[in-house]
Design a protein around this motif. Structure first.
Motif, PDB file in Angstrom:
ATOM      1  N   LEU A 226      36.164 155.586 -31.551  1.00  0.00           N
ATOM      2  CA  LEU A 226      35.622 155.549 -32.903  1.00  0.00           C
ATOM      3  C   LEU A 226      34.284 156.272 -32.985  1.00  0.00           C
ATOM      4  N   GLU A 227      33.445 156.085 -31.989  1.00  0.00           N
ATOM      5  CA  GLU A 227      32.151 156.763 -31.980  1.00  0.00           C
ATOM      6  C   GLU A 227      32.319 158.271 -31.865  1.00  0.00           C
ATOM      7  N   ARG A 228      33.305 158.704 -31.094  1.00  0.00           N
ATOM      8  CA  ARG A 228      33.538 160.137 -30.952  1.00  0.00           C
ATOM      9  C   ARG A 228      33.977 160.763 -32.268  1.00  0.00           C
ATOM     10  N   VAL A 229      34.886 160.093 -32.971  1.00  0.00           N
ATOM     11  CA  VAL A 229      35.346 160.611 -34.260  1.00  0.00           C
ATOM     12  C   VAL A 229      34.212 160.603 -35.275  1.00  0.00           C
ATOM     13  N   ALA A 230      33.440 159.516 -35.302  1.00  0.00           N
ATOM     14  CA  ALA A 230      32.325 159.435 -36.249  1.00  0.00           C
ATOM     15  C   ALA A 230      31.271 160.505 -35.970  1.00  0.00           C
ATOM     16  N   LYS A 231      31.006 160.769 -34.714  1.00  0.00           N
ATOM     17  CA  LYS A 231      30.023 161.799 -34.355  1.00  0.00           C
ATOM     18  C   LYS A 231      30.488 163.175 -34.804  1.00  0.00           C
ATOM     19  N   MET A 232      31.754 163.464 -34.639  1.00  0.00           N
ATOM     20  CA  MET A 232      32.277 164.745 -35.101  1.00  0.00           C
ATOM     21  C   MET A 232      32.158 164.881 -36.612  1.00  0.00           C
ATOM     22  N   ALA A 233      32.425 163.796 -37.329  1.00  0.00           N
ATOM     23  CA  ALA A 233      32.314 163.842 -38.793  1.00  0.00           C
ATOM     24  C   ALA A 233      30.874 164.038 -39.237  1.00  0.00           C
ATOM     25  N   ARG A 234      29.914 163.435 -38.528  1.00  0.00           N
ATOM     26  CA  ARG A 234      28.507 163.605 -38.883  1.00  0.00           C
ATOM     27  C   ARG A 234      28.021 165.014 -38.593  1.00  0.00           C
ATOM     28  N   GLN A 235      28.408 165.557 -37.463  1.00  0.00           N
ATOM     29  CA  GLN A 235      27.914 166.870 -37.063  1.00  0.00           C
ATOM     30  C   GLN A 235      28.555 168.000 -37.857  1.00  0.00           C
ATOM     31  N   ALA A 236      29.746 167.798 -38.357  1.00  0.00           N
ATOM     32  CA  ALA A 236      30.440 168.850 -39.112  1.00  0.00           C
ATOM     33  C   ALA A 236      30.921 168.269 -40.437  1.00  0.00           C
ATOM     34  N   PRO A 237      30.063 168.212 -41.457  1.00  0.00           N
ATOM     35  CA  PRO A 237      30.437 167.577 -42.726  1.00  0.00           C
ATOM     36  C   PRO A 237      31.622 168.250 -43.421  1.00  0.00           C
ATOM     37  N   ASP A 238      31.852 169.530 -43.154  1.00  0.00           N
ATOM     38  CA  ASP A 238      32.949 170.245 -43.812  1.00  0.00           C
ATOM     39  C   ASP A 238      34.226 170.276 -42.979  1.00  0.00           C
ATOM     40  N   MET A 239      34.237 169.561 -41.860  1.00  0.00           N
ATOM     41  CA  MET A 239      35.408 169.597 -40.982  1.00  0.00           C
ATOM     42  C   MET A 239      36.605 168.899 -41.616  1.00  0.00           C
ATOM     43  N   VAL A 240      37.778 169.474 -41.418  1.00  0.00           N
ATOM     44  CA  VAL A 240      39.037 168.855 -41.818  1.00  0.00           C
ATOM     45  C   VAL A 240      39.743 168.392 -40.545  1.00  0.00           C
ATOM     46  N   PHE A 241      40.003 167.096 -40.435  1.00  0.00           N
ATOM     47  CA  PHE A 241      40.586 166.517 -39.222  1.00  0.00           C
ATOM     48  C   PHE A 241      42.104 166.670 -39.281  1.00  0.00           C
ATOM     49  N   THR A 242      42.637 167.450 -38.366  1.00  0.00           N
ATOM     50  CA  THR A 242      44.087 167.691 -38.321  1.00  0.00           C
ATOM     51  C   THR A 242      44.781 166.898 -37.228  1.00  0.00           C
ATOM     52  N   SER A 243      44.025 166.291 -36.318  1.00  0.00           N
ATOM     53  CA  SER A 243      44.633 165.552 -35.214  1.00  0.00           C
ATOM     54  C   SER A 243      43.800 164.310 -34.921  1.00  0.00           C
ATOM     55  N   LEU A 244      44.266 163.179 -35.417  1.00  0.00           N
ATOM     56  CA  LEU A 244      43.585 161.906 -35.197  1.00  0.00           C
ATOM     57  C   LEU A 244      44.510 160.838 -34.622  1.00  0.00           C
ATOM     58  N   SER A 245      45.801 160.938 -34.897  1.00  0.00           N
ATOM     59  CA  SER A 245      46.723 159.867 -34.526  1.00  0.00           C
ATOM     60  C   SER A 245      46.899 159.736 -33.013  1.00  0.00           C
ATOM     61  N   HIS A 246      46.539 160.770 -32.237  1.00  0.00           N
ATOM     62  CA  HIS A 246      46.698 160.655 -30.782  1.00  0.00           C
ATOM     63  C   HIS A 246      45.751 159.618 -30.197  1.00  0.00           C
ATOM     64  N   HIS A 247      44.694 159.253 -30.953  1.00  0.00           N
ATOM     65  CA  HIS A 247      43.789 158.196 -30.483  1.00  0.00           C
ATOM     66  C   HIS A 247      44.431 156.812 -30.584  1.00  0.00           C
ATOM     67  N   ILE A 248      45.416 156.673 -31.449  1.00  0.00           N
ATOM     68  CA  ILE A 248      46.032 155.362 -31.679  1.00  0.00           C
ATOM     69  C   ILE A 248      47.071 155.098 -30.588  1.00  0.00           C
ATOM     70  N   ASP A 249      46.822 154.099 -29.774  1.00  0.00           N
ATOM     71  CA  ASP A 249      47.743 153.695 -28.713  1.00  0.00           C
ATOM     72  C   ASP A 249      47.895 152.179 -28.761  1.00  0.00           C
ATOM     73  N   VAL A 250      48.498 151.610 -27.728  1.00  0.00           N
ATOM     74  CA  VAL A 250      48.719 150.162 -27.716  1.00  0.00           C
ATOM     75  C   VAL A 250      47.396 149.409 -27.702  1.00  0.00           C
ATOM     76  N   GLU A 251      46.412 149.918 -26.965  1.00  0.00           N
ATOM     77  CA  GLU A 251      45.110 149.266 -26.947  1.00  0.00           C
ATOM     78  C   GLU A 251      44.473 149.286 -28.329  1.00  0.00           C
ATOM     79  N   TRP A 252      44.647 150.380 -29.042  1.00  0.00           N
ATOM     80  CA  TRP A 252      44.125 150.493 -30.400  1.00  0.00           C
ATOM     81  C   TRP A 252      44.790 149.466 -31.312  1.00  0.00           C
ATOM     82  N   LEU A 253      46.108 149.339 -31.212  1.00  0.00           N
ATOM     83  CA  LEU A 253      46.822 148.356 -32.010  1.00  0.00           C
ATOM     84  C   LEU A 253      46.447 146.933 -31.620  1.00  0.00           C
ATOM     85  N   ARG A 254      46.168 146.712 -30.334  1.00  0.00           N
ATOM     86  CA  ARG A 254      45.738 145.384 -29.904  1.00  0.00           C
ATOM     87  C   ARG A 254      44.398 145.020 -30.550  1.00  0.00           C
TER      88      ARG A 254
END
Length: 454
Positions: free
Chosen positions: A18-46
């Motif tokens: 979560l911190e990595r994604v948030a940092k990317m969003a802060r550093q690049a305000p105009d970024m369009v995120f095309t790949s986020l779902s790979h972070h979601i795994d069983v630990e994420w669902l837990r």
């Protein structure tokens, strides 16, 4: 110990992502995120399962959180596989009607299944990491580390900063029921274009609604009560209202202006009357562009200028300032202990009547329960009331609730049977043995005095 260590490690792993994604969003305000779902795994669902309420009502499948936990790992793995492969089918939302104020009006609330709540929570965790970097300070509803009382304090400070002015109360008519699906998808795609997340959001928007055994598929709206609905509402209004007001409206105004928004409850404070009228005229066009309409009677412009320093010479020339409501509180001008004009907040009349009516209904229904059991529940009700309405300057309203509670408790204790008779003397003796908790201020706001006249 191994199980606890696994939960700690999984929490750290999810937190790091979560911190990595948030940092990317802060550093690049105009970024369009095309790949986020790979972070979601069983630990994420837990972790999403851990954050999901376990005492909520079951959905259409009748499954509770306790039943889902019997084979938690297998259920989470199956949920992950279906979500990633696209075979997950969003179940219908069970709709229930809850009372809304007085007069028999109700509000529809959607109850998803528990598994759907977990999946929605996992997506909300990801989207919050992205959008929290873009949301503006004027937004307070359903955001991490933000609350209604912070919105109320910000509203008070905004009025005091302008020394009063004009208040535009905005009420969007049936916002959650009229939210346009096409617009929300287009707005989300401006920041997030991950195929898995967009597909899941689309499925939740088109999930059916079950009421009285019948399923319907509305073309617009998102059910209140769902985990993902508040975030989608914030994303929608951030684009429709927040950014538009800050970037396009405020630079064109003559005086100061500040908007405070909690979900779809919006108030704008204006220093200049002409600015308030101009925004009031253009606002229906802006909302209509996105399929929203204003409530014709609840949307209004209120003169909220500070009262004169001394007694007015002619009351007709200096009308008294009005009042306005937000988040269950009526805002009005009053004197502080030092004699300065300050904005005060008291419990709104409709909320006060509702609280007393609900307490009376409970006392009527449970009047045959043991006295100690009734006393414990009434103490919980009063403490819960103070937990929200117990703010600086509202002590008198809290005492009124206690007086009403004593009155309705005595009334229904006296109707436990035809022979029952509860005099005030007997009630006083009962209250000595079972005293109700005193009124308590839970949120202390610093009453800022208005700037002196110049």
């Amino acid at each position: 110990m191994e199980g606890k260590m696994a939960l700690i490690l999984s929490g750290e792993t999810v937190y790091t992502k979560l911190e990595r994604v948030a940092k990317m969003a802060r550093q690049a305000p105009d970024m369009v995120f095309t790949s986020l779902s790979h972070h979601i795994d069983v630990e994420w669902l837990r972790e999403a399962h851990r954050r999901t309420r376990k005492d909520g009502a079951p959905g259409v499948d009748g499954q509770t959180a306790e039943q889902y936990e019997h084979e938690l790992e297998e259920n989470l793995q199956s949920l992950l596989d279906r979500a990633k492969s696209g075979t997950y089918r969003a179940p219908p939302v069970r709709r229930v009607q809850i009372p809304k104020g007085q007069g028999g009006e109700t509000r529809p609330i959607g109850v998803p299944t528990y598994e759907d709540k977990v999946l929605q929570r996992s997506v909300v965790m990801m989207l919050e990491a992205v959008y929290e970097q873009y949301f503006l300070d004027c937004s307070y509803g359903f955001r991490p580390k933000r609350s209604q009382h912070q919105a109320l304090q910000a509203l008070r400070n905004a009025v005091m900063d302008t020394r009063g002015g004009w208040i535009l109360e905005i009420d969007i008519r049936k916002f959650f029921d009229t939210l346009d699906h096409q617009h929300i998808r287009q707005i989300v795609r401006q920041r997030v274009r991950d195929g898995v997340l967009l597909r899941l959001i689309s499925k939740w928007l088109h999930a059916g609604v079950m009421e009285d055994g019948e399923i319907s598929y509305p073309d617009e709206g998102t059910p209140q009560g769902g985990v993902v609905s508040p975030l989608l509402a914030n994303i929608y209004l951030h684009h429709v209202l927040d950014e538009w007001f800050e970037r396009e409206v405020k630079p064109r105004l003559r005086g100061k202006a500040q908007m405070i928004r909690y979900a779809d409850d919006v108030v704008i404070v204006f220093e200049d009357e002409q600015d308030a009228h101009r925004v009031q005229q253009v606002l229906p066009q802006r909302l209509g562009k996105y399929g929203l309409t204003l409530h014709p009677t609840k949307t209004r412009l209120v003169r909220f200028t500070r009262p004169p320093k001394g007694p007015p010479k002619d009351k007709k020339d200096t009308p008294a300032p009005g009042t306005f409501d937000m988040l269950g509180f009526t805002h009005y001008w009053g004197r502080s202990r030092k004699g300065n004009w300050v904005v005060k907040q008291r419990t709104a009349k409709d909320r006060l009547k509702r609280a007393i009516a609900n307490t009376s209904a409970w006392c009527r229904e449970h009047r045959h329960d043991p006295i100690r059991q009734q006393w414990h529940r009434l103490c919980e009700i009063l403490r819960g009331h103070d937990g929200y309405y117990g703010i600086t300057g509202n002590y008198r309203a809290l005492k009124r609730v206690r007086q009403a509670t004593r009155r309705v408790w005595r009334k229904w204790l006296g109707r436990r049977s035809n022979c029952a008779h509860m005099t005030w003397q007997r009630m006083a003796e009962l209250l000595e043995r079972f005293p109700l908790p005193p009124a308590k201020i839970a949120h202390r706001y610093y009453l800022i005095a208005a700037r002196p006249y110049t």
